[in-house]
Design a protein around this motif. Structure first.
Motif, PDB file in Angstrom:
ATOM      1  N   PRO A  20     -33.508   4.075  25.935  1.00 18.12           N
ATOM      2  CA  PRO A  20     -32.082   4.403  25.824  1.00 18.12           C
ATOM      3  C   PRO A  20     -31.607   4.225  24.383  1.00 18.12           C
ATOM      4  O   PRO A  20     -31.937   3.226  23.731  1.00 18.12           O
ATOM      5  CB  PRO A  20     -31.406   3.401  26.768  1.00 18.12           C
ATOM      6  CG  PRO A  20     -32.364   2.262  26.872  1.00 18.12           C
ATOM      7  CD  PRO A  20     -33.742   2.837  26.715  1.00 18.12           C
ATOM      8  N   GLN A  75     -24.847   5.019  24.474  1.00 20.03           N
ATOM      9  CA  GLN A  75     -23.980   5.159  25.651  1.00 20.03           C
ATOM     10  C   GLN A  75     -22.654   5.769  25.210  1.00 20.03           C
ATOM     11  O   GLN A  75     -22.031   5.296  24.261  1.00 20.03           O
ATOM     12  CB  GLN A  75     -23.732   3.801  26.298  1.00 20.03           C
ATOM     13  CG  GLN A  75     -22.930   3.849  27.582  1.00 20.03           C
ATOM     14  CD  GLN A  75     -23.754   4.374  28.756  1.00 20.03           C
ATOM     15  OE1 GLN A  75     -24.897   3.967  28.948  1.00 20.03           O
ATOM     16  NE2 GLN A  75     -23.179   5.271  29.548  1.00 20.03           N
ATOM     17  N   ARG A  76     -22.254   6.810  25.899  1.00 20.02           N
ATOM     18  CA  ARG A  76     -20.946   7.418  25.628  1.00 20.02           C
ATOM     19  C   ARG A  76     -19.918   6.834  26.597  1.00 20.02           C
ATOM     20  O   ARG A  76     -20.145   6.804  27.806  1.00 20.02           O
ATOM     21  CB  ARG A  76     -21.003   8.930  25.792  1.00 20.02           C
ATOM     22  CG  ARG A  76     -19.633   9.610  25.764  1.00 20.02           C
ATOM     23  CD  ARG A  76     -19.762  11.109  25.985  1.00 20.02           C
ATOM     24  NE  ARG A  76     -18.465  11.725  26.153  1.00 20.02           N
ATOM     25  CZ  ARG A  76     -17.847  11.903  27.307  1.00 20.02           C
ATOM     26  NH1 ARG A  76     -18.436  11.514  28.436  1.00 20.02           N
ATOM     27  NH2 ARG A  76     -16.658  12.477  27.370  1.00 20.02           N
ATOM     28  N   TYR A  88     -18.029  14.686  23.036  1.00 15.39           N
ATOM     29  CA  TYR A  88     -19.303  14.572  23.732  1.00 15.39           C
ATOM     30  C   TYR A  88     -20.430  14.400  22.722  1.00 15.39           C
ATOM     31  O   TYR A  88     -20.221  14.481  21.514  1.00 15.39           O
ATOM     32  CB  TYR A  88     -19.528  15.811  24.607  1.00 15.39           C
ATOM     33  CG  TYR A  88     -18.439  16.002  25.630  1.00 15.39           C
ATOM     34  CD1 TYR A  88     -18.531  15.417  26.887  1.00 15.39           C
ATOM     35  CD2 TYR A  88     -17.290  16.723  25.310  1.00 15.39           C
ATOM     36  CE1 TYR A  88     -17.518  15.563  27.824  1.00 15.39           C
ATOM     37  CE2 TYR A  88     -16.261  16.862  26.240  1.00 15.39           C
ATOM     38  CZ  TYR A  88     -16.385  16.285  27.486  1.00 15.39           C
ATOM     39  OH  TYR A  88     -15.371  16.417  28.392  1.00 15.39           O
ATOM     40  N   ASP A  96     -29.783  11.804  29.616  1.00 19.23           N
ATOM     41  CA  ASP A  96     -30.364  11.336  30.869  1.00 19.23           C
ATOM     42  C   ASP A  96     -29.935  12.267  32.011  1.00 19.23           C
ATOM     43  O   ASP A  96     -28.735  12.518  32.190  1.00 19.23           O
ATOM     44  CB  ASP A  96     -29.895   9.904  31.161  1.00 19.23           C
ATOM     45  CG  ASP A  96     -30.649   9.274  32.318  1.00 19.23           C
ATOM     46  OD1 ASP A  96     -30.594   9.843  33.426  1.00 19.23           O
ATOM     47  OD2 ASP A  96     -31.258   8.217  32.116  1.00 19.23           O
ATOM     48  N   GLY A 106     -29.644  11.798  35.095  1.00 16.67           N
ATOM     49  CA  GLY A 106     -28.789  11.159  36.095  1.00 16.67           C
ATOM     50  C   GLY A 106     -27.515  10.573  35.536  1.00 16.67           C
ATOM     51  O   GLY A 106     -26.691  10.054  36.296  1.00 16.67           O
ATOM     52  N   ASP A 107     -27.337  10.644  34.219  1.00 16.45           N
ATOM     53  CA  ASP A 107     -26.153  10.050  33.600  1.00 16.45           C
ATOM     54  C   ASP A 107     -25.831  10.831  32.331  1.00 16.45           C
ATOM     55  O   ASP A 107     -26.493  10.661  31.298  1.00 16.45           O
ATOM     56  CB  ASP A 107     -26.403   8.567  33.276  1.00 16.45           C
ATOM     57  CG  ASP A 107     -25.164   7.869  32.710  1.00 16.45           C
ATOM     58  OD1 ASP A 107     -24.130   8.540  32.517  1.00 16.45           O
ATOM     59  OD2 ASP A 107     -25.248   6.649  32.457  1.00 16.45           O
ATOM     60  N   ILE A 108     -24.823  11.687  32.409  1.00 19.54           N
ATOM     61  CA  ILE A 108     -24.499  12.543  31.267  1.00 19.54           C
ATOM     62  C   ILE A 108     -23.941  11.752  30.083  1.00 19.54           C
ATOM     63  O   ILE A 108     -23.790  12.294  28.984  1.00 19.54           O
ATOM     64  CB  ILE A 108     -23.480  13.630  31.666  1.00 19.54           C
ATOM     65  CG1 ILE A 108     -22.152  12.985  32.111  1.00 19.54           C
ATOM     66  CG2 ILE A 108     -24.030  14.532  32.736  1.00 19.54           C
ATOM     67  CD1 ILE A 108     -21.046  14.007  32.325  1.00 19.54           C
ATOM     68  N   ASN A 109     -23.674  10.472  30.295  1.00 22.75           N
ATOM     69  CA  ASN A 109     -23.137   9.651  29.211  1.00 22.75           C
ATOM     70  C   ASN A 109     -24.201   8.777  28.552  1.00 22.75           C
ATOM     71  O   ASN A 109     -23.866   7.904  27.741  1.00 22.75           O
ATOM     72  CB  ASN A 109     -22.007   8.757  29.737  1.00 22.75           C
ATOM     73  CG  ASN A 109     -20.816   9.555  30.200  1.00 22.75           C
ATOM     74  OD1 ASN A 109     -20.383  10.481  29.523  1.00 22.75           O
ATOM     75  ND2 ASN A 109     -20.283   9.217  31.358  1.00 22.75           N
ATOM     76  N   LEU A 110     -25.480   9.011  28.884  1.00 25.32           N
ATOM     77  CA  LEU A 110     -26.563   8.213  28.325  1.00 25.32           C
ATOM     78  C   LEU A 110     -27.524   9.115  27.566  1.00 25.32           C
ATOM     79  O   LEU A 110     -28.023  10.102  28.098  1.00 25.32           O
ATOM     80  CB  LEU A 110     -27.309   7.470  29.441  1.00 25.32           C
ATOM     81  CG  LEU A 110     -28.504   6.617  29.009  1.00 25.32           C
ATOM     82  CD1 LEU A 110     -28.061   5.509  28.066  1.00 25.32           C
ATOM     83  CD2 LEU A 110     -29.215   6.030  30.239  1.00 25.32           C
ATOM     84  N   ARG A 151     -31.161   9.391  25.601  1.00 21.39           N
ATOM     85  CA  ARG A 151     -32.467   8.734  25.524  1.00 21.39           C
ATOM     86  C   ARG A 151     -33.344   9.407  24.470  1.00 21.39           C
ATOM     87  O   ARG A 151     -33.107  10.557  24.082  1.00 21.39           O
ATOM     88  CB  ARG A 151     -33.182   8.797  26.879  1.00 21.39           C
ATOM     89  CG  ARG A 151     -32.528   7.959  27.978  1.00 21.39           C
ATOM     90  CD  ARG A 151     -33.356   7.994  29.241  1.00 21.39           C
ATOM     91  NE  ARG A 151     -32.777   7.191  30.306  1.00 21.39           N
ATOM     92  CZ  ARG A 151     -32.961   5.884  30.462  1.00 21.39           C
ATOM     93  NH1 ARG A 151     -33.762   5.244  29.608  1.00 21.39           N
ATOM     94  NH2 ARG A 151     -32.404   5.230  31.451  1.00 21.39           N
TER      95      ARG A 151
END
Length: 364
Positions: free
Chosen positions: A195, A198-199, A225, A236, A238-242, A244
């Protein structure tokens, strides 16, 4: 004072309802002069209550008195209750109170003030203690008696790095207290899947409320964004705010994101840079000085010359200049090899020339 009043021909009395003050004049031959200070003393001497004196009536009294030949009477004062005014600011976020004290009349009461607030529609953020204190003092000038609740504006989107803060690279000290000025610690690297960032999305904020009880909307935060085209990274699934790492390499902070570079570049590798240990390709535009170590999982590309160093690469080693060791040192074992350049790689080694070096290549 009584004698002086008799000489003036002036008689002061209250009206039957006690609400007004009258003066009656009976002509006398010799009249001493009168003035406003004299009038106030005369009223106090007679025990009459304090009244609000009417300027126009006093001016008429002072004008007629010196030469009047006929009796006359005038109402020169009246009881006045305390008054107050409530003003609401243009943005309806504050209400202020002004109180004028009574003159012979009734004071302003908290009940009257609260009733006026209700009539004006002020129902939120009322400062009861300020109202009670102002009413008790009997006078006030622009006292804050109601305050609205300001809205809390939203926060803009934020980007928080998930990469641990890199400590400044400095010489490593061993258990004997000896500092190794070539070993300055690890370079910052990441692996695929790590990771990076983080947004935190923008927030809408919280509504406020004015003194009229109306909601005051906040200013929402500006949303943004991850920047497009961030090399070596992926969002990511599963998480548009992460964000990697998609590859191994060196993370580099950029606006609204982070990139991962598979190549790290130096001018020289010497005591100023320390030894290099990097997951990826190492590119050195100039020289590698004696005694330094380079470890890379990828290629090592050197634009200048290599002295008595140690290079261990997972890919190729390319030296555009030459590899020049210092020759065999006196002693045995490690001491005997200290003057040589030690090159090892899983790929190929290429150089313009090689002297005093021990080279192990996976290919050629």
């Amino acid at each position: 004072m009584e004698g002086q009043e008799d000489q003036t021909g002036l008689d002061f009395r209250l009206t039957e309802d006690g609400a007004r003050l009258e003066v009656a004049f009976t002509p006398v031959d010799e009249r001493p002069p009168i003035s406003l200070p004299w009038l106030k003393e005369a009223l106090a001497a007679r025990g009459l209550p304090v009244m609000f004196l009417l300027e126009d009536a006093l001016a008429e009294l002072f004008a007629k008195y010196p030469a009047a030949e006929e009796p006359f009477s005038l109402v020169i004062g009246e009881r006045r209750d305390g008054t107050f005014a409530i003003t609401v600011s243009a943005d309806k976020m504050e209400a202020h109170l002004a109180i004028t004290p009574p003159v012979g009349g009734n004071p302003v009461t908290t009940e009257r003030i609260f009733q006026a607030l209700e009539e004006k529609g002020v129902r939120s953020g009322i400062l009861r203690s300020a109202i009670e204190e102002a009413a008790a003092s009997g006078r006030a000038q622009s006292v804050l008696i109601a305050r609205g609740r300001e809205p809390v504006n939203g926060e803009d989107a934020q980007f928080h790095s998930l990469i641990a803060e890199t400590k400044s690279r400095r010489p490593q000290v061993n258990e004997n207290g000896i500092a190794d000025y070539r070993n300055l610690g690890q370079l910052l690297t990441v692996k695929a899947g790590d990771p990076l960032m983080q947004r935190i999305p923008a927030t809408l904020g919280e509504h406020g409320e004015n003194v009229m009880g109306d909601l005051v909307p906040p200013k929402p935060g500006k949303d943004s964004y991850f920047a497009p085209g961030l090399r070596g990274t992926e969002v990511d699934p599963g998480d548009i705010n992460l964000l990697r790492a998609a590859i191994s390499g060196q993370p580099i902070l950029v606006k609204n994101g982070m990139t991962v570079e598979p190549t790290i570049t130096f001018n020289n590798v010497d005591l100023s840079t320390g030894n290099v240990n990097f997951e990826g390709t190492v590119n050195i535009t100039a020289d590698v000085k004696a005694g330094m170590k380079i470890q890379a999982t990828g290629d090592v590309i050197i634009g200048g010359t290599v002295e008595a160093v140690t290079i261990d690469a997972g890919g190729d080693v390319t030296v555009k200049g030459g590899i020049i060791g210092l020759g065999e040192s006196k002693g045995h074992g490690a001491e005997a090899n200290a003057g040589y350049a030690h090159i090892r790689c899983n790929g190929s080694v290429s150089a313009r020339f090689i002297e005093n070096a021990k080279v192990t290549a996976g290919n050629s």
